[in-house]
Design a protein around this motif. Sequence first.
Motif, mmCIF file in Angstrom:
data_model
loop_
_atom_site.group_PDB
_atom_site.id
_atom_site.type_symbol
_atom_site.label_atom_id
_atom_site.label_comp_id
_atom_site.label_asym_id
_atom_site.label_seq_id
_atom_site.Cartn_x
_atom_site.Cartn_y
_atom_site.Cartn_z
ATOM 1 N N SER A 69 -1.073 -7.725 -13.542
ATOM 2 C CA SER A 69 -2.247 -7.882 -12.672
ATOM 3 C C SER A 69 -2.155 -6.959 -11.462
ATOM 4 C CB SER A 69 -2.362 -9.337 -12.200
ATOM 5 O OG SER A 69 -2.492 -10.212 -13.294
ATOM 6 N N ALA A 70 -0.965 -6.880 -10.853
ATOM 7 C CA ALA A 70 -0.791 -6.002 -9.696
ATOM 8 C C ALA A 70 -1.035 -4.548 -10.066
ATOM 9 C CB ALA A 70 0.616 -6.174 -9.122
ATOM 10 N N LEU A 71 -0.547 -4.143 -11.257
ATOM 11 C CA LEU A 71 -0.746 -2.760 -11.701
ATOM 12 C C LEU A 71 -2.221 -2.478 -11.970
ATOM 13 C CD1 LEU A 71 0.859 -0.208 -12.267
ATOM 14 C CD2 LEU A 71 1.189 -0.987 -14.620
ATOM 15 N N TRP A 72 -2.909 -3.426 -12.592
ATOM 16 C CA TRP A 72 -4.332 -3.245 -12.906
ATOM 17 C C TRP A 72 -5.158 -3.167 -11.613
ATOM 18 C CZ3 TRP A 72 -9.077 -5.690 -12.461
ATOM 19 C CH2 TRP A 72 -10.081 -5.244 -13.327
ATOM 20 N N PHE A 73 -4.863 -4.076 -10.681
ATOM 21 C CA PHE A 73 -5.595 -4.060 -9.404
ATOM 22 C C PHE A 73 -5.251 -2.822 -8.574
ATOM 23 C CE2 PHE A 73 -6.283 -8.687 -10.031
ATOM 24 C CZ PHE A 73 -7.652 -8.713 -9.799
ATOM 25 N N ALA A 74 -4.064 -2.248 -8.786
ATOM 26 C CA ALA A 74 -3.718 -1.002 -8.092
ATOM 27 C C ALA A 74 -4.675 0.120 -8.499
ATOM 28 C CB ALA A 74 -2.275 -0.618 -8.403
ATOM 29 N N ILE A 127 12.783 -11.026 -2.757
ATOM 30 C CA ILE A 127 11.578 -10.539 -3.438
ATOM 31 C C ILE A 127 11.199 -9.154 -2.927
ATOM 32 C CG2 ILE A 127 9.095 -10.923 -3.694
ATOM 33 C CD1 ILE A 127 9.673 -13.914 -3.750
ATOM 34 N N ILE A 128 11.254 -8.969 -1.605
ATOM 35 C CA ILE A 128 10.916 -7.659 -1.030
ATOM 36 C C ILE A 128 11.849 -6.579 -1.568
ATOM 37 C CG2 ILE A 128 10.871 -6.330 1.128
ATOM 38 C CD1 ILE A 128 9.979 -8.913 2.537
ATOM 39 N N LYS A 129 13.147 -6.886 -1.626
ATOM 40 C CA LYS A 129 14.102 -5.902 -2.132
ATOM 41 C C LYS A 129 13.845 -5.581 -3.607
ATOM 42 C CE LYS A 129 17.903 -7.128 1.001
ATOM 43 N NZ LYS A 129 19.264 -7.722 1.078
ATOM 44 N N ALA A 130 13.646 -6.643 -4.407
ATOM 45 C CA ALA A 130 13.457 -6.443 -5.845
ATOM 46 C C ALA A 130 12.171 -5.677 -6.134
ATOM 47 C CB ALA A 130 13.450 -7.798 -6.560
ATOM 48 N N VAL A 131 11.068 -6.039 -5.491
ATOM 49 C CA VAL A 131 9.785 -5.368 -5.721
ATOM 50 C C VAL A 131 9.836 -3.918 -5.237
ATOM 51 C CG1 VAL A 131 7.351 -5.331 -5.043
ATOM 52 C CG2 VAL A 131 8.437 -7.486 -5.694
ATOM 53 N N PRO A 153 -2.474 8.583 -10.517
ATOM 54 C CA PRO A 153 -2.600 8.864 -9.078
ATOM 55 C C PRO A 153 -1.381 8.341 -8.308
ATOM 56 C CG PRO A 153 -4.644 7.982 -9.955
ATOM 57 C CD PRO A 153 -3.635 7.845 -11.042
ATOM 58 N N ARG A 154 -0.915 9.144 -7.319
ATOM 59 C CA ARG A 154 0.293 8.772 -6.590
ATOM 60 C C ARG A 154 0.119 7.484 -5.772
ATOM 61 N NH1 ARG A 154 1.276 14.505 -3.828
ATOM 62 N NH2 ARG A 154 -0.995 14.403 -3.960
ATOM 63 N N SER A 155 -1.084 7.243 -5.305
ATOM 64 C CA SER A 155 -1.305 6.038 -4.494
ATOM 65 C C SER A 155 -1.205 4.752 -5.310
ATOM 66 C CB SER A 155 -2.680 6.112 -3.818
ATOM 67 O OG SER A 155 -3.709 6.175 -4.798
ATOM 68 N N ILE A 156 -1.215 4.884 -6.628
ATOM 69 C CA ILE A 156 -1.108 3.690 -7.491
ATOM 70 C C ILE A 156 0.199 2.956 -7.211
ATOM 71 C CG2 ILE A 156 -0.825 2.920 -9.887
ATOM 72 C CD1 ILE A 156 -3.697 3.600 -9.140
ATOM 73 N N ILE A 157 1.292 3.725 -7.032
ATOM 74 C CA ILE A 157 2.598 3.098 -6.816
ATOM 75 C C ILE A 157 2.607 2.298 -5.520
ATOM 76 C CG2 ILE A 157 5.061 3.526 -6.512
ATOM 77 C CD1 ILE A 157 3.993 4.021 -9.328
ATOM 78 N N TRP A 162 2.480 -3.186 -2.711
ATOM 79 C CA TRP A 162 2.035 -4.251 -1.805
ATOM 80 C C TRP A 162 1.296 -5.361 -2.520
ATOM 81 C CZ3 TRP A 162 -3.117 -5.377 -1.206
ATOM 82 C CH2 TRP A 162 -4.066 -4.378 -1.474
ATOM 83 N N LEU A 163 0.626 -5.031 -3.611
ATOM 84 C CA LEU A 163 -0.027 -6.087 -4.393
ATOM 85 C C LEU A 163 1.012 -7.002 -5.060
ATOM 86 C CD1 LEU A 163 -2.950 -4.060 -5.979
ATOM 87 C CD2 LEU A 163 -3.196 -6.052 -4.486
ATOM 88 N N SER A 164 2.113 -6.419 -5.546
ATOM 89 C CA SER A 164 3.179 -7.228 -6.157
ATOM 90 C C SER A 164 3.816 -8.157 -5.132
ATOM 91 C CB SER A 164 4.252 -6.316 -6.766
ATOM 92 O OG SER A 164 3.726 -5.551 -7.822
ATOM 93 N N LEU A 165 4.028 -7.625 -3.922
ATOM 94 C CA LEU A 165 4.590 -8.472 -2.872
ATOM 95 C C LEU A 165 3.694 -9.669 -2.589
ATOM 96 C CD1 LEU A 165 5.966 -5.913 -0.225
ATOM 97 C CD2 LEU A 165 7.283 -7.366 -1.770
#
Length: 704
Positions: A69-74, A127-131, A153-157, A162-165
Motif C-alpha cells: 500500500s505504501a509503495l502504491w500510494f508513493a 520501526i524507524i531504523k528498519a523502514v 521516479p526518484r521521489s518514489i523512494i 514516509w508513507l511506510s513509517l
Amino acid sequence: MRQYVFLLSSLVRGKLSSRVSIKNVCKVVCGIYYLGEVSMNNIRTFLLRLSRRQKRFIQVATDILLVWSALWFAFVVRLGIDDMINPVKMHFWLFIAAPLIAIPLFIRFGMYRAVMRYFGNDALIAIIKAVSLSSLILAVVVYWYSNHDNVVPRSIIFNYWWLSLIMLGGLRLAMRQYFLGDWFAAAQHVPFTSRDDGLPRVAIYGAGAAGNQLVAALRMGRVMRPVAFIDDDESIADRIISGLQVYKPEHIQQMIERTGAQELLLAVPSSSRARRREILGLLEGFPLHVRSVPGFMDLASGRVKVDDIQEVDIADLLGRDPVPAQGELQERCIKGLCVMVTGAGGSIGSELCRQILALKPTTLLLYEHSEFNLYNIFGELERRVGLKSLSVKVLPILGSVRNSHKLLDVMKTWHVDTVYHAAAYKHVPMVEHNIAEGVLNNVIGTLNTAQAALQSGVSNFVLISTDKAVRPTNVMGSTKRLAEMTLQALSREVAPVLFGDSANVSRVNKTRFTMVRFGNVLGSSGSVIPLFHKQIKAGGPLTVTHPKITRYFMTIPEAAQLVIQAGSMGQGGDVFVLDMGEPVRIVELAEKMIHLSGFSVRSDKNLHGDIEIEFTGLRPGEKLYEELLIGDNVVATRHPMIMCANEDMLPWDELKQRLSQLLDAVDQDDYVRVRQLLRETVSGYAPEGEIVDWIHQQRRAEPS
C-alpha cells in the motif's frame, strides 16, 4: 433494537418525523457506540487468545499489505491518480522486491517480538531504523535494475519511506490503544464518548513522568479510571496531557464537579517531605481519598513499581526531610566487622539489620527469640545478599537475652565487634501489668547482654532506648531507664566485678557503652498509625486516649540511621537523644487521616460526618506529654540531629545491690517492694495508681 433500526433508517432517509427527537438521535448514536464496543471487545478477546505463531503470521501478512500500500500510494503522490498508469503492471518487480527486502529487516529489528499492549518509544525507534534501512536498500535496487523503458521516479523512494513509517507505526499505535481497550481515553470531553464503566474515578496530582506512567499503568490495569491531572506548573495549566485536562490546585473543586473524581493519587515521588506536607494540607479540605505512588528511592531500588499505589505516608504529614547520613559515622562500627543485633526481628531491629547489611560487615548475627520474626528478616536479608552479590555472612540465631550463657557463647564464638541491643518489651500497658517479665527482659536482659559483651571483648555496645525513660510514669519507662543506668555504671568501671559472679573476679572492660534515646517510630508494631488505618477501613470509630495527648514521631529508617551514627560518636556512658522535631497531637493526626481517606469527622459540630473519634482515657502508665531529656544540660554533637544528655547515675557496686534487691522482690512477687526500689533507683519515676502484676495477682486470689 427495533427503535435503533427505525431511528437509523430515518436518519439515512433524511426524514426526522415528530416521533424522532434529538434526544432519540443521541440514544441511537450511543447505542451504536455500545454495540460497536461489544463487538470490538469480542474481536480483541479472540485475537489475544491466538497462539504466538498465529499472531506473528497475522503481523507479517499485514505488514506485506502495508508495504504494498505504501509503495502504491508513493506512485499516487508522485504521479497523481488521474493520469497514473497502473504501477503494479508497470513495476511488478518492485512490488515483489519491496516486501522481500523489508520483512527480513523487520524481523531482524525485533518488530515482531514487541508486545502490542506495551508498545513504546523503543519499538517506534526500531520501526524507524528498519523502514529507513529497507528504503535505502530498495533505492539501491531501483538504481541498479531500472532502465530507460522502465524508469522509477526518484521521489518514489522518499514517498515510500514516509508513507511506510506512518502506516506501520500508526497501525501499531492504534492496535496498542485497541488492546488497551480505551479508544476514547484521549477524548473524554468529546460528546457521545463519555461513559460510565463502573471504575473508580481518580485524579492524579503531578503531570510529570511519574504521573504519566501512572496513567498508562491504570489504563492498562483497568482497576481505576484516570480523569484529570492536577499540577501547579503554570506552563501546563488547562492543557491536555495523555488525554487528561490539567487543573491548577486552586481549581480542585471545579475538577471534582466536572469529572466526578472520588480519589486522588499523589504522583510526586521525588518531592521533599516538606513539599508533600504542603500538598496534603491543601488536599485535606476536599472529599477525596488521597493515596500516593512510592518514593523515588523505592522506585530506583526496584522494591516497588510506579503503579504500586499505597496509602499516604504519614511521614509526609510531619513534613520533615531527613538529614543526609555522614558516611564516616555510619561505617565506623560496622564496615569489615562482625555485628550482632539483638531483637533483630522487631521494628527497629529489622531496619537496623537492613542498613547494617548495606554497610558491608563481614558477618551479621541476627539474635531473636521469636522464630517467626527471625524467619522473616533472615529470608529478606538473604534475598538482598543474593541480589546485590554481597560478601556478608548472615546468620539467624534463636535465643533470649535472658540466657546469659547463650549470649556469651555466641559473642565469643563469632568474635563480635559491635552489638546493637534492640531486644526489649516496649508496649506500656502490657508491661504495666506484666511487671516480672518487664524487669527480667528489659533490665536483666540488658545486663546479661552488656556483661557478655564485656567478657568477650566486644568493642562497641549500643542500647536502643526510649523517650519514656525520661521521668517515667510506667514500668516500661522505668525499666528502660534502669537499663541505661546499668550501662552508665559499667562504662565507668575499668575492671568491674560482674553481677552474679560468686568468684568475685575483676574483668578488664574494653567495651564502649552508648545509649540512644528516641520517641515513637511510624509504622512500628503497636504504633497508632496502623491502628488508625485499620479502624478507618472498619468504618470507625478512631480511638484516642485523650484530646490533648501528644507524641514525638520519626520514621523507622531515619531512626535506625541516626542510631548507627550516634553509636559511633560516644566515648563511653553517653546518652544520646535524637531530634524528634515538634510533638504531634494525636487527635489532629487522626483527623488528617480521616480527611485524606476521603471521609469527614463526625462530631457535635458535624453530626452527619462519616467517622467518629472516640476518647477512651489514658491507659495505665501512660502520660499526656513525652519528654526527651532529663535536665537542661544538653550538649550539641557534630551531627545536627543528635544531642548528648548529661544523666545522673549510680556507682556500679551500689547499682548491683539495687539490682539484687529488685530480683529478690520479683522472685517473691512483692510488687510493693518492686515499686519502692524502682522509685528509689530511677530518678523522677512517679507511678500512677497501684502497681499490679496480673499473673501473680490471680495466683494470690486463688484459694490455697
